[in-house]
Write a protein that holds these residues in place. Structure first.
Motif, mmCIF file in Angstrom:
data_model
loop_
_atom_site.group_PDB
_atom_site.id
_atom_site.type_symbol
_atom_site.label_atom_id
_atom_site.label_comp_id
_atom_site.label_asym_id
_atom_site.label_seq_id
_atom_site.Cartn_x
_atom_site.Cartn_y
_atom_site.Cartn_z
ATOM 1 N N ALA A 132 -17.582 -11.517 36.392
ATOM 2 C CA ALA A 132 -17.314 -11.487 34.958
ATOM 3 C C ALA A 132 -16.927 -12.900 34.550
ATOM 4 O O ALA A 132 -15.758 -13.291 34.642
ATOM 5 C CB ALA A 132 -16.204 -10.487 34.635
ATOM 6 N N GLY A 133 -17.924 -13.676 34.115
ATOM 7 C CA GLY A 133 -17.712 -15.102 33.882
ATOM 8 C C GLY A 133 -16.670 -15.410 32.830
ATOM 9 O O GLY A 133 -15.880 -16.349 32.980
ATOM 10 N N LEU A 134 -16.634 -14.632 31.735
ATOM 11 C CA LEU A 134 -15.664 -14.901 30.679
ATOM 12 C C LEU A 134 -14.237 -14.724 31.187
ATOM 13 O O LEU A 134 -13.361 -15.551 30.892
ATOM 14 C CB LEU A 134 -15.921 -13.968 29.485
ATOM 15 C CG LEU A 134 -14.964 -14.114 28.302
ATOM 16 C CD1 LEU A 134 -15.037 -15.515 27.718
ATOM 17 C CD2 LEU A 134 -15.257 -13.060 27.235
ATOM 18 N N LEU A 135 -13.994 -13.663 31.950
ATOM 19 C CA LEU A 135 -12.659 -13.451 32.502
ATOM 20 C C LEU A 135 -12.279 -14.585 33.440
ATOM 21 O O LEU A 135 -11.129 -15.056 33.450
ATOM 22 C CB LEU A 135 -12.596 -12.116 33.254
ATOM 23 C CG LEU A 135 -13.028 -10.852 32.504
ATOM 24 C CD1 LEU A 135 -12.733 -9.618 33.340
ATOM 25 C CD2 LEU A 135 -12.361 -10.761 31.142
ATOM 26 N N ALA A 136 -13.247 -15.042 34.244
ATOM 27 C CA ALA A 136 -12.990 -16.138 35.177
ATOM 28 C C ALA A 136 -12.709 -17.438 34.426
ATOM 29 O O ALA A 136 -11.789 -18.192 34.779
ATOM 30 C CB ALA A 136 -14.182 -16.317 36.121
ATOM 31 N N GLU A 137 -13.510 -17.714 33.390
ATOM 32 C CA GLU A 137 -13.322 -18.953 32.632
ATOM 33 C C GLU A 137 -11.950 -18.983 31.966
ATOM 34 O O GLU A 137 -11.226 -19.992 32.028
ATOM 35 C CB GLU A 137 -14.416 -19.082 31.570
ATOM 36 C CG GLU A 137 -14.311 -20.363 30.752
ATOM 37 C CD GLU A 137 -15.316 -20.403 29.630
ATOM 38 O OE1 GLU A 137 -15.887 -21.482 29.383
ATOM 39 O OE2 GLU A 137 -15.521 -19.356 28.977
ATOM 40 N N THR A 138 -11.555 -17.882 31.341
ATOM 41 C CA THR A 138 -10.262 -17.838 30.644
ATOM 42 C C THR A 138 -9.107 -18.015 31.609
ATOM 43 O O THR A 138 -8.135 -18.723 31.316
ATOM 44 C CB THR A 138 -10.127 -16.509 29.880
ATOM 45 O OG1 THR A 138 -11.122 -16.473 28.848
ATOM 46 C CG2 THR A 138 -8.757 -16.366 29.253
ATOM 47 N N SER A 139 -9.193 -17.405 32.774
ATOM 48 C CA SER A 139 -8.086 -17.477 33.731
ATOM 49 C C SER A 139 -8.018 -18.809 34.465
ATOM 50 O O SER A 139 -6.970 -19.154 35.020
ATOM 51 C CB SER A 139 -8.199 -16.342 34.752
ATOM 52 O OG SER A 139 -9.385 -16.463 35.533
ATOM 53 N N HIS A 140 -9.118 -19.587 34.471
ATOM 54 C CA HIS A 140 -9.147 -20.813 35.266
ATOM 55 C C HIS A 140 -9.147 -22.101 34.444
ATOM 56 O O HIS A 140 -9.073 -23.181 35.023
ATOM 57 C CB HIS A 140 -10.389 -20.817 36.174
ATOM 58 C CG HIS A 140 -10.236 -19.971 37.400
ATOM 59 N ND1 HIS A 140 -10.144 -18.613 37.351
ATOM 60 C CD2 HIS A 140 -10.141 -20.312 38.715
ATOM 61 C CE1 HIS A 140 -10.010 -18.137 38.577
ATOM 62 N NE2 HIS A 140 -9.996 -19.140 39.418
ATOM 63 N N THR A 141 -9.249 -22.000 33.133
ATOM 64 C CA THR A 141 -9.362 -23.226 32.338
ATOM 65 C C THR A 141 -8.168 -23.469 31.418
ATOM 66 O O THR A 141 -8.218 -24.348 30.556
ATOM 67 C CB THR A 141 -10.642 -23.194 31.480
ATOM 68 O OG1 THR A 141 -10.624 -22.040 30.628
ATOM 69 C CG2 THR A 141 -11.890 -23.156 32.360
ATOM 70 N N GLY A 142 -7.095 -22.696 31.577
ATOM 71 C CA GLY A 142 -5.894 -22.939 30.786
ATOM 72 C C GLY A 142 -5.974 -22.486 29.347
ATOM 73 O O GLY A 142 -5.157 -22.908 28.517
ATOM 74 N N ARG A 143 -6.921 -21.639 29.017
ATOM 75 C CA ARG A 143 -7.078 -21.194 27.627
ATOM 76 C C ARG A 143 -6.055 -20.121 27.242
ATOM 77 O O ARG A 143 -5.712 -19.971 26.075
ATOM 78 C CB ARG A 143 -8.485 -20.643 27.401
ATOM 79 C CG ARG A 143 -9.616 -21.640 27.629
ATOM 80 C CD ARG A 143 -10.967 -20.958 27.449
ATOM 81 N NE ARG A 143 -11.157 -20.499 26.068
ATOM 82 C CZ ARG A 143 -12.041 -19.587 25.714
ATOM 83 N NH1 ARG A 143 -12.806 -19.016 26.636
ATOM 84 N NH2 ARG A 143 -12.165 -19.225 24.451
#
Length: 465
Positions: free
Chosen positions: A237-248
């Motif tokens: 789940a790319g969106l979940l991964a991006e949010t959790s790993h990019t400080g957003r």
């Protein structure tokens, strides 16, 4: 393996003339991280995944086609960007606020953009983001092909020289995707499949089945359907991964999500759709959907009671990014290193054909080709050639076994407890069978595979003597 190649490059440099510069150029390939290209269709989630793997929101993401040039992300300081044009010239590019690159040239003039940034995530691999396949514009699809396929064959300046690939599927692979994978020319050992947008798979967040579990089952089916193209398929789940790993994600976001707890998921979206009074305003709901999607909005509300840290940990766990990172930084990276070593052997071979000191260079190349430490490189090269010539050849599985095995017993498909004598006998049997098959080899690729198999089994047999 690296030590043997480095020694050979020192010998090459010691021949003098212009060979020290050639040795330095080839050495840069040896000691730079392997290059992993991320490919897939438009809106497959490539840039979102790249952001998650890097740990920073750098790659352009949008509902439409945001990435229109190939971008190579490498570890390096200071943070900077360079445009590599089709003629090989390199032009520094200023970075706008947020780190985005806005090239001053039309995409059709650009081979790729090189983006450097200090990043621990990029210290062991280089990531390459690409325009989508079957995209909205012919030019963008051509950009991907030129950088990954056509460019490598025609001119090095137009190629990113990828060593392995992550291929994103959104469901069942289409015919053009399978065709592109064949043309990339990698092996299943150097190609990892990703079933992207796993949090919206099937009926999605409001369906009767958990979309992540459904995606995991489908990923296993896909891997079974594509054995000659990908080593495995991982749901992410790319969106979940991006949010959790990019400080957003912030504490304010966690509080807002927590305030939506109460109504069941279906009722929650009915309330949002009709505009009933909500604990948060519409822009906040839009931001939450942008951060965690429908799946996170429905299933993350209770988790958010633990704050942003707990929510971030949950997003990471549910996203599948951990499993992807594990495979990426272990087996895929390992085989990418072998692929890169094969490119180095190719570079030295090319010099041996064209340089005035060809006899000395051939001697160096011969020494490397016959060094047991480089046998895995030759096995991977033989596997790649055989897959192009005859993907169904029985030798394909035999080559893959020798490459995947961590011990001599594993390489021969024997139990870990097998005694040395039994391993020696099995190697002798395999060796005899290979030597017998050399009499009936029907293609150059099969003949080359049999030669390297002979060398591999001979090494195992002698080691257990």
């Amino acid at each position: 393996m690296h030590a043997r190649i480095e020694s050979a490059l020192h010998s090459l440099a010691n021949l003098g003339g212009d060979l020290p510069s050639h040795a330095s150029r080839i050495g840069a390939i040896l000691f730079s991280p392997p290059r992993i290209v991320v490919v897939g269709r438009l809106k497959a989630g490539k840039s979102t995944l790249v952001n998650a793997l890097i740990g920073a929101p750098l790659a352009e993401t949008a509902a439409l086609e945001a990435t229109n040039v190939v971008t190579v992300y490498s570890n390096g300081a200071p943070s900077r960007a360079e445009v590599v044009k089709l003629d090989g010239s390199v032009v520094p590019q200023p970075l706008s606020f947020g780190g985005t690159v806005e090239p001053a040239f039309p995409p059709t003039d650009i081979a790729y953009v090189q983006r450097f940034l200090p990043s621990q995530s990029l210290s062991e691999i280089t990531l390459i983001d690409t325009p989508g396949l079957a995209t909205l514009t012919v030019d963008n699809a051509a950009t991907t092909r030129r950088a990954l396929i056509d460019g490598y064959e025609q001119t090095r300046t137009a190629s990113v020289d990828a060593d392995a690939a992550i291929f994103l599927f959104d469901s069942a692979p289409r015919a053009d995707e399978v065709d592109f994978l064949h043309q990339l020319g990698f092996t299943p050992l150097t190609t990892l499949g990703v079933l992207s947008r796993a949090d919206g798979f099937g009926e999605g967040a409001l369906g009767r089945r958990d979309p992540l579990g459904h995606a995991a089952e489908h990923a296993a089916v896909l891997a079974g359907q594509l054995p000659g193209l990908v080593g495995s398929v991982i749901p992410v789940a790319g969106l979940l991964a991006e949010t959790s790993h990019t400080g957003r994600l912030t504490e304010t976001d966690a509080r807002a999500l927590r305030s939506l707890a109460g109504p069941p998921g279906g009722e929650l979206f009915d309330i949002i759709d009709v505009g009933d009074p909500m604990p948060v305003d519409a822009p906040t709901v839009e931001r939450l959907l942008d951060l965690v999607g429908e799946y996170g909005l429905v299933h993350g509300r209770q988790v958010a009671t633990g704050g942003a840290h707990a929510l971030g940990a949950w997003l990471t766990e549910r996203s599948g990014i951990g499993r992807l990172r594990e495979v990426l930084h272990t087996s895929l990276r390992e085989y990418a290193v072998l692929q890169r070593a094969g490119r180095i052997l190719q570079e030295i071979d090319s010099l041996a054909y064209s340089h005035p000191a060809r006899e000395h260079i051939r001697s160096i190349a011969f020494g490397l080709e016959n060094d047991p430490a480089l046998t895995p490189v030759l096995l991977l090269r033989a596997l790649r050639a055989l897959l192009r010539a005859d993907p169904s050849a029985p030798l394909v599985a035999e080559l893959a076994d020798l490459l995947r095995g961590r011990t001599f017993a594993e390489r021969l498909r024997m139990p870990a407890s097998a005694p040395p004598g039994a391993i020696r006998d099995a190697a002798a049997q395999r060796l005899a069978a290979v030597q017998q098959r050399t009499l009936t080899a029907s293609t150059a690729a099969e003949d080359a595979a049999l030669t390297v198999l002979t060398r591999a089994y001979t090494t195992i047999w002698r080691t257990h003597g």
